[in-house]
Motif scaffolding. Sequence first.
Motif, PDB file in Angstrom:
ATOM      1  N   ALA A 113       0.828  -1.206   0.000  1.00 34.29           N
ATOM      2  CA  ALA A 113       0.000   0.000   0.000  1.00 34.29           C
ATOM      3  C   ALA A 113       0.865   1.261   0.000  1.00 34.29           C
ATOM      4  O   ALA A 113       1.988   1.260   0.512  1.00 34.29           O
ATOM      5  N   GLY A 114       0.316   2.299  -0.580  1.00 33.02           N
ATOM      6  CA  GLY A 114       0.942   3.619  -0.511  1.00 33.02           C
ATOM      7  C   GLY A 114       2.379   3.642  -0.986  1.00 33.02           C
ATOM      8  O   GLY A 114       2.713   3.084  -2.028  1.00 33.02           O
ATOM      9  N   ARG A 115       3.218   4.291  -0.183  1.00 32.16           N
ATOM     10  CA  ARG A 115       4.625   4.447  -0.537  1.00 32.16           C
ATOM     11  C   ARG A 115       5.500   3.805   0.519  1.00 32.16           C
ATOM     12  O   ARG A 115       6.600   4.271   0.802  1.00 32.16           O
ATOM     13  N   ILE A 116       4.995   2.724   1.111  1.00 27.35           N
ATOM     14  CA  ILE A 116       5.676   2.148   2.269  1.00 27.35           C
ATOM     15  C   ILE A 116       7.001   1.495   1.880  1.00 27.35           C
ATOM     16  O   ILE A 116       8.044   1.817   2.451  1.00 27.35           O
ATOM     17  N   SER A 117       6.972   0.605   0.883  1.00 25.29           N
ATOM     18  CA  SER A 117       8.212  -0.100   0.526  1.00 25.29           C
ATOM     19  C   SER A 117       9.275   0.856  -0.001  1.00 25.29           C
ATOM     20  O   SER A 117      10.448   0.726   0.320  1.00 25.29           O
ATOM     21  N   LEU A 118       8.843   1.830  -0.797  1.00 26.13           N
ATOM     22  CA  LEU A 118       9.863   2.732  -1.335  1.00 26.13           C
ATOM     23  C   LEU A 118      10.380   3.685  -0.261  1.00 26.13           C
ATOM     24  O   LEU A 118      11.535   4.122  -0.309  1.00 26.13           O
ATOM     25  N   SER A 119       9.578   3.948   0.774  1.00 20.34           N
ATOM     26  CA  SER A 119      10.072   4.771   1.881  1.00 20.34           C
ATOM     27  C   SER A 119      11.089   3.995   2.716  1.00 20.34           C
ATOM     28  O   SER A 119      12.090   4.561   3.160  1.00 20.34           O
ATOM     29  N   ILE A 120      10.823   2.706   2.915  1.00 20.14           N
ATOM     30  CA  ILE A 120      11.793   1.873   3.647  1.00 20.14           C
ATOM     31  C   ILE A 120      13.089   1.802   2.828  1.00 20.14           C
ATOM     32  O   ILE A 120      14.182   1.959   3.360  1.00 20.14           O
ATOM     33  N   ARG A 121      12.945   1.584   1.507  1.00 23.09           N
ATOM     34  CA  ARG A 121      14.123   1.581   0.631  1.00 23.09           C
ATOM     35  C   ARG A 121      14.922   2.874   0.787  1.00 23.09           C
ATOM     36  O   ARG A 121      16.133   2.860   0.984  1.00 23.09           O
ATOM     37  N   ASN A 122      14.214   4.005   0.743  1.00 28.57           N
ATOM     38  CA  ASN A 122      14.901   5.298   0.812  1.00 28.57           C
ATOM     39  C   ASN A 122      15.566   5.522   2.164  1.00 28.57           C
ATOM     40  O   ASN A 122      16.658   6.073   2.236  1.00 28.57           O
ATOM     41  N   ALA A 123      14.885   5.096   3.241  1.00 25.76           N
ATOM     42  CA  ALA A 123      15.454   5.277   4.586  1.00 25.76           C
ATOM     43  C   ALA A 123      16.732   4.455   4.739  1.00 25.76           C
ATOM     44  O   ALA A 123      17.712   4.922   5.323  1.00 25.76           O
ATOM     45  N   VAL A 124      16.714   3.231   4.173  1.00 25.46           N
ATOM     46  CA  VAL A 124      17.915   2.381   4.230  1.00 25.46           C
ATOM     47  C   VAL A 124      19.023   2.983   3.358  1.00 25.46           C
ATOM     48  O   VAL A 124      20.167   3.136   3.789  1.00 25.46           O
ATOM     49  N   ASP A 125      18.661   3.366   2.127  1.00 31.68           N
ATOM     50  CA  ASP A 125      19.663   3.924   1.209  1.00 31.68           C
ATOM     51  C   ASP A 125      20.293   5.203   1.755  1.00 31.68           C
ATOM     52  O   ASP A 125      21.458   5.492   1.507  1.00 31.68           O
ATOM     53  N   ALA A 126      19.486   5.975   2.501  1.00 32.76           N
ATOM     54  CA  ALA A 126      20.001   7.244   3.051  1.00 32.76           C
ATOM     55  C   ALA A 126      20.858   7.025   4.292  1.00 32.76           C
ATOM     56  O   ALA A 126      21.436   7.967   4.821  1.00 32.76           O
ATOM     57  N   GLY A 127      20.895   5.782   4.767  1.00 29.63           N
ATOM     58  CA  GLY A 127      21.726   5.494   5.939  1.00 29.63           C
ATOM     59  C   GLY A 127      21.033   5.732   7.269  1.00 29.63           C
ATOM     60  O   GLY A 127      21.676   5.746   8.310  1.00 29.63           O
ATOM     61  N   LEU A 128      19.705   5.926   7.250  1.00 24.07           N
ATOM     62  CA  LEU A 128      18.993   6.164   8.513  1.00 24.07           C
ATOM     63  C   LEU A 128      18.879   4.887   9.335  1.00 24.07           C
ATOM     64  O   LEU A 128      18.850   4.924  10.560  1.00 24.07           O
ATOM     65  N   PHE A 129      18.729   3.763   8.657  1.00 27.61           N
ATOM     66  CA  PHE A 129      18.582   2.473   9.334  1.00 27.61           C
ATOM     67  C   PHE A 129      19.422   1.436   8.599  1.00 27.61           C
ATOM     68  O   PHE A 129      19.683   1.571   7.419  1.00 27.61           O
ATOM     69  N   THR A 130      19.777   0.377   9.340  1.00 26.12           N
ATOM     70  CA  THR A 130      20.376  -0.779   8.694  1.00 26.12           C
ATOM     71  C   THR A 130      19.235  -1.639   8.177  1.00 26.12           C
ATOM     72  O   THR A 130      18.270  -1.898   8.904  1.00 26.12           O
ATOM     73  N   GLY A 131      19.315  -2.058   6.934  1.00 30.17           N
ATOM     74  CA  GLY A 131      18.257  -2.906   6.376  1.00 30.17           C
ATOM     75  C   GLY A 131      18.726  -3.492   5.073  1.00 30.17           C
ATOM     76  O   GLY A 131      19.763  -3.081   4.537  1.00 30.17           O
ATOM     77  N   PRO A 132      17.968  -4.444   4.550  1.00 26.92           N
ATOM     78  CA  PRO A 132      18.346  -5.022   3.261  1.00 26.92           C
ATOM     79  C   PRO A 132      18.179  -3.994   2.145  1.00 26.92           C
ATOM     80  O   PRO A 132      17.437  -3.025   2.292  1.00 26.92           O
ATOM     81  N   ARG A 133      18.869  -4.207   1.053  1.00 29.65           N
ATOM     82  CA  ARG A 133      18.692  -3.341  -0.112  1.00 29.65           C
ATOM     83  C   ARG A 133      17.348  -3.721  -0.737  1.00 29.65           C
ATOM     84  O   ARG A 133      17.090  -4.895  -0.985  1.00 29.65           O
ATOM     85  N   VAL A 134      16.508  -2.728  -0.982  1.00 29.96           N
ATOM     86  CA  VAL A 134      15.126  -2.998  -1.390  1.00 29.96           C
ATOM     87  C   VAL A 134      14.874  -2.511  -2.812  1.00 29.96           C
ATOM     88  O   VAL A 134      15.229  -1.388  -3.168  1.00 29.96           O
ATOM     89  N   MET A 135      14.261  -3.373  -3.617  1.00 37.77           N
ATOM     90  CA  MET A 135      13.685  -2.954  -4.895  1.00 37.77           C
ATOM     91  C   MET A 135      12.181  -2.851  -4.628  1.00 37.77           C
ATOM     92  O   MET A 135      11.561  -3.819  -4.186  1.00 37.77           O
ATOM     93  N   ALA A 136      11.609  -1.680  -4.866  1.00 37.56           N
ATOM     94  CA  ALA A 136      10.257  -1.424  -4.362  1.00 37.56           C
ATOM     95  C   ALA A 136       9.220  -1.227  -5.459  1.00 37.56           C
ATOM     96  O   ALA A 136       9.476  -0.566  -6.466  1.00 37.56           O
ATOM     97  N   ALA A 137       8.040  -1.793  -5.201  1.00 38.65           N
ATOM     98  CA  ALA A 137       6.859  -1.515  -6.029  1.00 38.65           C
ATOM     99  C   ALA A 137       5.872  -0.714  -5.188  1.00 38.65           C
ATOM    100  O   ALA A 137       6.000  -0.629  -3.963  1.00 38.65           O
ATOM    101  N   GLY A 138       4.870  -0.145  -5.831  1.00 38.27           N
ATOM    102  CA  GLY A 138       3.770   0.517  -5.132  1.00 38.27           C
ATOM    103  C   GLY A 138       2.583  -0.442  -5.090  1.00 38.27           C
ATOM    104  O   GLY A 138       2.758  -1.656  -5.135  1.00 38.27           O
ATOM    105  N   PRO A 139       1.368   0.093  -5.019  1.00 38.16           N
ATOM    106  CA  PRO A 139       0.185  -0.777  -5.029  1.00 38.16           C
ATOM    107  C   PRO A 139       0.042  -1.512  -6.366  1.00 38.16           C
ATOM    108  O   PRO A 139       0.458  -1.009  -7.400  1.00 38.16           O
ATOM    109  N   TYR A 140      -0.543  -2.708  -6.312  1.00 42.08           N
ATOM    110  CA  TYR A 140      -0.792  -3.483  -7.531  1.00 42.08           C
ATOM    111  C   TYR A 140      -1.803  -2.718  -8.389  1.00 42.08           C
ATOM    112  O   TYR A 140      -2.806  -2.234  -7.873  1.00 42.08           O
ATOM    113  N   ILE A 141      -1.554  -2.711  -9.674  1.00 37.19           N
ATOM    114  CA  ILE A 141      -2.578  -2.215 -10.592  1.00 37.19           C
ATOM    115  C   ILE A 141      -3.559  -3.361 -10.810  1.00 37.19           C
ATOM    116  O   ILE A 141      -3.164  -4.459 -11.208  1.00 37.19           O
ATOM    117  N   THR A 142      -4.818  -3.117 -10.483  1.00 40.18           N
ATOM    118  CA  THR A 142      -5.783  -4.215 -10.550  1.00 40.18           C
ATOM    119  C   THR A 142      -7.076  -3.766 -11.221  1.00 40.18           C
ATOM    120  O   THR A 142      -7.377  -2.565 -11.283  1.00 40.18           O
TER     121      THR A 142
END
Length: 451
Positions: A113-142
């Motif tokens: 939902a929303g921009r959750i995965s890409l926000s986690i990706r960005n927070a990790v990439d920016a060095g705010l948190f330690t986390g896996p490298r994320v390739m992110a999608a948004g909501p499914y087009i349905t």
Amino acid sequence: MATFIKCGWLYDGKGETAAADQAILVQDGTIAYAGPAAAAPARKQDDVFLDYSGLFVLPGLIDLHTHLAYGNAKSEENIDIYSPMEFRALRGMFFAQQVLAAGYTSICSPGDAGRISLSIRNAVDAGLFTGPRVMAAGPYITSRQGLADWYPTWIGTPETGVGHLVKSLDESIEEVRRQVKEGVDCIKIAMDGRMKRADGEFIAAFTQAETSAIVEEVHRLGRKAIVHARGREAVLYSARAAVDLIFHASYMDEEGLDAVLKNKCSIAPTLTFLRHDIDFTQPTDQAFHHGRRAASQAEFDTACAVLSRAYKLGVPILPGTDSGFALTPYGEWHAKELDIFVKYLGMTTAQALRSATSLAAKFLSHGAGVGAIEAGKLADLVVVDGDPLRDVTVLLEKQRIKAVLLGGEPVDLRQRSYDPSKVSDFSHQWWSTLYTRERVESLFGASRVAA
Ligand SMILES: [Zn+2]
């Protein structure tokens, strides 16, 4: 600063075997040398020294199907409705770290939902948190016939849900453009759902023309197209549209397989989810009473037959687990898919490990830097007490994961426990059965019927 790593055995993510007595030199997060310890550059006095003699080192693993925002949910309503988006983002970050601690240093989060995965990706990439490298999608087009449009038409797909309902091709294209502007790496299309024809076959959620037009726009904007497609028709339309990755593909037929081969699509079958449905569902689970076990067994058998054939013909079969459901909690089961690849799809252990490293990396948007232990790649590594080339299930045993390195830095493997009832368990279903007189008598005896 440099880090000098001594390895008992090293598997590089590309070959057939592991080599003994190896060394890795890491310079600023990147591998500068990987090979025989005897030929390694001399260790300098101020190098950080990590001694993994007696242990097995392999590239950080990759799971292409981990939904960061699902929260180990027991129902679709729990995924879509009950917790606020802000809480889900914090929760997703927490669970992303559990995925990392399991040795999974890169993931694709294919639809949230929303921009959750890409926000986690960005927070990790920016060095705010330690986390896996994320390739992110948004909501499914349905569409009205697609996955994630679970609710009646008068409810639709809520803003907080995992699906974005499109009512025309124009709306689909607009949604692709919106998501790309917001920064997704890939676009997920729900190519089928639960709708079936009278003969039992799944109905594709979009026509061939719609699918091709959506995928063309995704590619024009430089992103990857990924689809949920279980049915014959959904797989065929997706493959003809040259999507990059098909999830499930359980009922792919020969025509679909030809199109997959012709357009070089990859498949992430996500068999762990079906296997767990079959092996774990209990009579106390609602799923049990909806006949999911038998349906999942039938799908598993059909999928294994067609996917073994696809694999033999050269289709890249990549790992994913659908982690984020109660059936597939984060950090617990990611390597199960590799065991299934070996036991049911006829892969060797080396083929399964390559699938989870160098091959899966080819799909990732950040894949050029990961997936192998060789000079120039990021030093994302897993250190295991055991030999996954002999038995991949050693990767499922937490106590055997001795270290996980992200860019040469060991990450904290300690896992905080949490209270699931405050995290994802907000569904309002309070009873699991109907307490008719007959049911009460069968459960408790006749004495319970009267007050
Ligand atoms: Zn999924």
